[in-house]
Each structure stands twice: as structure tokens, then as C-alpha cells.
Design an enzyme around this catalytic site. Structure first.
Site, PDB file in Angstrom:
ATOM      1  N   CYS A 274      61.290 -53.451 -19.832  1.00 36.11           N
ATOM      2  CA  CYS A 274      59.925 -53.421 -19.275  1.00 36.11           C
ATOM      3  C   CYS A 274      59.103 -54.644 -19.668  1.00 36.11           C
ATOM      4  O   CYS A 274      58.740 -55.453 -18.820  1.00 36.11           O
ATOM      5  CB  CYS A 274      59.183 -52.176 -19.753  1.00 36.11           C
ATOM      6  SG  CYS A 274      59.854 -50.654 -19.112  1.00 36.11           S
TER       7      CYS A 274
HETATM    8  N1  LIG Z   1      63.512 -46.875 -19.825  1.00 34.21           N
HETATM    9  C1  LIG Z   1      62.204 -46.811 -19.968  1.00 34.21           C
HETATM   10  O1  LIG Z   1      61.691 -46.595 -21.062  1.00 34.21           O
HETATM   11  C2  LIG Z   1      61.264 -47.008 -18.808  1.00 34.21           C
HETATM   12  C3  LIG Z   1      59.918 -46.716 -19.003  1.00 34.21           C
HETATM   13  C4  LIG Z   1      59.058 -46.833 -17.935  1.00 34.21           C
HETATM   14  C5  LIG Z   1      59.527 -47.299 -16.717  1.00 34.21           C
HETATM   15  N2  LIG Z   1      60.834 -47.623 -16.551  1.00 34.21           N
HETATM   16  C6  LIG Z   1      61.276 -48.057 -15.236  1.00 34.21           C
HETATM   17  O2  LIG Z   1      62.020 -47.001 -14.646  1.00 34.21           O
HETATM   18  C7  LIG Z   1      63.052 -47.544 -13.825  1.00 34.21           C
HETATM   19  C8  LIG Z   1      64.397 -47.008 -14.270  1.00 34.21           C
HETATM   20  O3  LIG Z   1      64.636 -47.435 -15.611  1.00 34.21           O
HETATM   21  P1  LIG Z   1      65.743 -46.783 -16.535  1.00 34.21           P
HETATM   22  O4  LIG Z   1      65.476 -47.314 -17.906  1.00 34.21           O
HETATM   23  O5  LIG Z   1      65.816 -45.328 -16.350  1.00 34.21           O
HETATM   24  O6  LIG Z   1      67.057 -47.463 -15.944  1.00 34.21           O
HETATM   25  P2  LIG Z   1      68.580 -47.029 -16.203  1.00 34.21           P
HETATM   26  O7  LIG Z   1      69.406 -48.222 -15.952  1.00 34.21           O
HETATM   27  O8  LIG Z   1      68.688 -46.296 -17.505  1.00 34.21           O
HETATM   28  O9  LIG Z   1      68.857 -45.946 -15.068  1.00 34.21           O
HETATM   29  C9  LIG Z   1      68.880 -46.270 -13.725  1.00 34.21           C
HETATM   30  C10 LIG Z   1      70.020 -45.512 -13.060  1.00 34.21           C
HETATM   31  O10 LIG Z   1      69.961 -45.775 -11.654  1.00 34.21           O
HETATM   32  C11 LIG Z   1      71.289 -45.844 -11.170  1.00 34.21           C
HETATM   33  N3  LIG Z   1      71.242 -46.510  -9.883  1.00 34.21           N
HETATM   34  C12 LIG Z   1      71.173 -47.828  -9.607  1.00 34.21           C
HETATM   35  N4  LIG Z   1      71.089 -48.020  -8.277  1.00 34.21           N
HETATM   36  C13 LIG Z   1      71.105 -46.809  -7.697  1.00 34.21           C
HETATM   37  C14 LIG Z   1      71.034 -46.365  -6.356  1.00 34.21           C
HETATM   38  N5  LIG Z   1      70.895 -47.223  -5.345  1.00 34.21           N
HETATM   39  N6  LIG Z   1      71.075 -45.041  -6.135  1.00 34.21           N
HETATM   40  C15 LIG Z   1      71.207 -44.173  -7.152  1.00 34.21           C
HETATM   41  N7  LIG Z   1      71.271 -44.537  -8.436  1.00 34.21           N
HETATM   42  C16 LIG Z   1      71.205 -45.851  -8.722  1.00 34.21           C
HETATM   43  C17 LIG Z   1      72.051 -46.541 -12.257  1.00 34.21           C
HETATM   44  O11 LIG Z   1      73.437 -46.286 -12.196  1.00 34.21           O
HETATM   45  C18 LIG Z   1      71.399 -45.940 -13.524  1.00 34.21           C
HETATM   46  O12 LIG Z   1      72.106 -44.787 -13.965  1.00 34.21           O
HETATM   47  C19 LIG Z   1      62.903 -49.050 -13.912  1.00 34.21           C
HETATM   48  O13 LIG Z   1      62.069 -49.480 -12.877  1.00 34.21           O
HETATM   49  C20 LIG Z   1      62.197 -49.240 -15.244  1.00 34.21           C
HETATM   50  O14 LIG Z   1      61.496 -50.454 -15.284  1.00 34.21           O
HETATM   51  C21 LIG Z   1      61.727 -47.483 -17.578  1.00 34.21           C
END
Ligand SMILES: NC(=O)c1ccc[n+]([C@@H]2O[C@H](COP(=O)([O-])OP(=O)(O)OC[C@H]3O[C@@H](n4cnc5c(N)ncnc54)[C@H](O)[C@@H]3O)[C@@H](O)[C@H]2O)c1
Length: 441
Positions: A274
């Protein structure tokens, strides 16, 4: 009844089926927040390995307990799948896919686009689609909506669209997904009302705002605020060090002020998916309208310089002992980007590894949360396993570099047995003996 009224009724009596797309650090806690209040969820991911593990009742994220998954499967409230055609079964689809930067550091919204295409292929009247991924203001309207409308259905009439940013704080036991207020913006009044109503069941407070763009901008403001303030203390760390002042002591004193000051802490560089990334979504947007985001650029410059500063401090500390970096044994303690988590994304430890490796150091690492060195998108890393920090191993190293202050590390033992400890986190602050071996960086 209209499609809106039908969906509203399903949400109100909790028979609405949820679909969460992207079962990662954000998706899984979100499912839990809804499972706790009685909603059933279909979980979609493109990664078959993750789905296989979930189907076996396993978690692949250290701070997400396996028990959650087992409970959901036992109560039949969770169905993980890679079958995107099943997106038409969900009444409300919540999108939590990655939003990284591409190689030229521009937003990569391709995961949102591909998810949009999966949904558009099976979209039916009466569905609500909410984007949760962090992104620049305008993404929901200008990127996601046109893809969904290729289905031939009309937003606001046949289906509904909203944006609600995730504020997950992985590994923080004080804030679960349900305990964090959620900002919600809708493409129209009905979309807002549906999303607002849905989230009200799962989170402590829902904060409706006037548009998707306001909700998108809110998230970017929050992360930019952190990036800029971290850069400020990183810069002051360098200055105070030159003046013989300990920046951590100064911050501890400043934070006794009961108003007008919030403590941020310096480190060896920014990490995570992030803070190092999201502000640049805004810079990219600003460039498109002929403006520059100077604070973001300066913060980025300072924060990306920090690993170089740490390496310089290691060089100085070794030099004082008559040793060069080349050939010195250096163990990096902590590869994760955050304390007590297993997430290595964008961690500055990889930059430190690369910088020290190019200078000829003999490197190893220890991280109780990362037993095997992960493959990284932007870094070349060898096959290594986490070292156990036995007294013999600690004593064999020329430098023990504390890059992350995991609570599992025994700092007294690290200082006791180590020859030289370079501490980028003030993790050794309570160690009483052997302080002459500690160099803060
Ligand atoms: N991790 C955090 O603390 C956090 C906090 C706030 C916001 N975010 C935001 O949330 C979003 C997700 O982050 P995350 O940390 O959960 O990511 P992550 O990589 O842990 O999880 C994302 C998942 O999406 C899957 N994926 C990718 N493309 C896909 C598709 N087309 N269809 C279905 N699944 C798909 C991946 O295989 C993965 O399992 C990002 O935009 C991130 O910036 C994350």
C-alpha cells in the site's frame, strides 16, 4: 418489485449471497466479517493452489487461522472456487484483487479489468458490484463501469455499482475487518443505499460519501498521509543522527503531546503493497491533468533512499572495526515488510539484500514468519532458508542487521552473542548489556 427493492430485501433479511473476488489478505478477513453475522459467501480466485488449500480447510496466510476456514466449510457458508461463471450466483460481488504498479511505476489496473470482464460475461439484473481494491479516483466509473456495461445491462437500473476501500491492518489484533469503519461511495443513490445497508451488518460503522470518487480519494489520502509522514521522520532520523540525537527518543517525547501530533516511525525504507504504491496512483493521475504532487515525489525520494543510508551506516560501522563490507557475513533479521506478519511484498529487506550483495557481503537471513526466501517480482533472490538464531550462529556473523522488529526475536541474545548489531527499528531499546555493539541506522 424493482431489481433495487428485491436486492434490498435480500440484504435486509441476509439471504443475499456474497461473492468475494480475490482471496488474499483483504478478501479472507472480509468474508469473516460477513460470516460472523450470518451471510454466506462464494470465494473466487484465479489461483487454483489457494482454492485447493481452502477446500481442504487450510489457510495460507499466517495471521488468518485455519479454524476460520474450517468453520465456514463446516457451516456450509463458504464455497471457494476458480469457476468465474459462478459469479452470476452472487447477489453482491466484492472485488479485492491486487492493484500494483507496473514496471514504469504507473497504476496496473489489469486485475480489476479482468475481474470486470469475468463479471460482465455473466452479469444478471439485481446484482451489486463493489470495488474494494485501492485505486485512483475515477477507476470505478471510468475503468470498471464501462466493462460491466458491455453486458448490455444498465448501471443504476439493472445492476448497481459502488466503491468501498478496504482498511485492513494485517496482524493488528486490535482491529479486525468488522471493527474498522468503512467508507462507501455509490455510482447513484440506489447503489449507495445497497452497499451502505450491506456493510452496516458487517462493520462497526459505515461512512457514506457522495460519490465513488470521494471514497477512492479517501483511501489514497490515508496512505499518502502515512507515506509523507514516514518520509518526514526518515529525513529527520538522518539529520538528528548527525547532531548526535536519537530520533526515537525525540519521537517518544513528542508523542506525549495530547493533541496535534501523531507518531510515525523511521525505518530502513517503505514496505507493503500500500504505502510505497498507492500515492503513486495519485501522482500518475496528477500528471494526466498537468499537475505534480510534490509532497508525494519528495516522500518517495526520501523513502527509497533509506536502504542506501542503512548500507552506508553498515559500511561505516564495519570500517570502524577495520573490515570492508566485501566478505563480511551479514544476516538480515526480518524479511517481512511489517512486524509479526508473513507478507514480504515490497519489503525494503530485499533492497538491502541486493545492495549488500552487490558490495560482496556474504548474506543470510532469519525470519520466523518466512521460512523460505520467497520469489519477488522486482528482486533477484537466491534459494535460502531462514537461519535459526543460535548463539553459535549469532557469534559467527560480522553484522546482525535488524530490518524488522518481529516480537519473536530475542534481542538480548542477539546483542549478547553478536559482534555488531545494526538496528533500523530501535528494536534493541530495552537491551541493557552490550549496548556498545549496537549501531542505530
Ligand atoms: N493487504 C492489505 O493490508 C490491504 C489493505 C488495504 C487495501 N488493500 C488493497 O486490497 C487489494 C487486495 O490486496 P491483498 O493484500 O488482499 O492482495 P493479495 O495478493 O493478498 O490477494 C489478492 C488475490 O486476488 C487474486 N486474483 C488476482 N487476480 C484475480 C482475478 N482476476 N480474479 C480473481 N482473483 C484474482 C490473487 O490470486 C490473490 O489471491 C489491493 O488493491 C490492495 O492495495 C490491501
Amino acid at each position: 418489485m424493482s431489481t433495487y427493492e428485491t436486492l434490498l430485501a435480500k440484504i435486509e433479511n441476509k439471504t443475499a449471497k456474497l461473492g468475494v473476488v480475490g482471496l488474499g489478505y483483504v478478501g479472507l478477513p472480509l468474508i469473516r466479517a460477513f460470516a460472523n453475522v450470518g451471510f454466506s459467501t462464494i470465494g473466487y480466485d484465479v489461483d487454483q493452489k489457494k482454492i485447493d488449500r481452502l477446500l481442504k480447510g487450510e489457510s495460507y496466510i499466517a495471521h488468518i487461522p485455519t479454524e476460520w476456514i474450517k468453520e465456514w466449510l463446516a457451516s456450509r457458508t463458504f464455497a471457494p472456487t476458480t469457476d468465474m461463471l459462478r459469479l452470476n450466483e452472487a447477489d453482491a460481488i466484492l472485488i479485492c484483487v491486487p492493484t500494483p504498479l507496473n514496471d514504469s511505476r504507473d497504476p496496473d489496473v489489469s486485475y480489476i479489468e479482468s475481474t470486470g470482464r469475468y463479471i460482465a460475461a455473466v452479469l444478471r439484473p439485481g446484482q451489486l458490484v463493489v470495488l474494494e481494491s485501492t485505486t485512483y479516483p475515477g477507476t470505478t466509473r471510468d475503468v470498471l463501469l464501462p466493462i460491466l456495461e458491455k453486458s448490455g445491462l444498465r448501471a443504476g437500473v439493472d445492476f448497481f455499482v459502488a466503491y468501498s476501500p478496504e482498511r485492513e491492518d494485517p496482524g493488528n489484533p486490535n482491529y479486525t475487518a468488522s471493527g474498522i469503519p468503512k467508507v462507501v461511495g455509490g455510482m447513484d443513490a440506489n447503489s449507495l443505499e445497497l452497499a451502505h445497508k450491506l456493510y452496516s451488518f458487517a462493520v462497526v460503522k459505515t461512512v457514506p460519501v457522495s460519490s465513488c470518487e470521494v471514497a477512492e480519494a479517501t483511501k489514497i489520502l490515508e496512505n499518502t498521509y502515512r507515506a509523507v509522514n514516514i518520509a518526514l521522520v526518515n529525513e529527520l532520523k538522518i539529520l538528528f543522527d548527525k547532531m548526535g540525537l536519537d530520533v526515537w527518543e525525540v519521537i517518544d517525547a513528542a508523542k506525549t503531546k495530547p493533541f496535534g501530533y501523531q507518531a510515525f516511525y523511521p525505518g530502513p525504507g517503505l514496505g507493503g503493497h500500500c504505502i510505497p504504491i498507492d500515492p503513486f496512483y495519485l501522482s500518475w493521475l496528477a500528471r494526466k491533468v498537468g499537475l505534480t504532487t510534490r509532497f508525494i515525489e519528495v516522500a518517495g525520494e526520501i523513502n527509497t533512499h533509506m536502504p542506501h543510508y542503512v548500507v552506508e551506516k553498515i559500511g561505516d560501522a564495519l570500517n570502524d572495526l577495520g573490515k570492508p563490507i566485501r566478505g563480511s557475513k551479514i544476516c538480515i533479521l526480518g524479511m517481512a515488510y511489517k512486524r509479526d506478519v508473513d507478507d514480504p511484498r515490497e519489503s525494503p529487506s530485499f533492497e538491502l539484500y541486493e545492495l549488500l550483495s552487490t558490495r560482496g557481503a556474504v548474506l543470510s537471513y532469519s525470519d520466523p514468519h518466512i521460512p523460505v526466501m520467497p520469489r519477488m517480482r522486482h528482486h533477484e533472490v537466491p534459494d535460502l532458508r531462514s537461519q535459526e538464531l543460535t548463539p553459535t550462529f549469532l557469534a559467527s556473523q560480522d553484522v546482525l542487521l535488524i530490518a524488522m522488529d518481529h516480537t519473536a526475536f530475542d534481542y538480548a541474545a542477539i546483542v549478547k552473542h553478536g559482534k555488531l548489531v545494526v538496528d533500523t527499528r530501535n528494536a534493541t531499546k530495552n537491551v541493557k548489556e552490550g549496548r556498545e555493539k549496537i549501531k542505530k541506522a
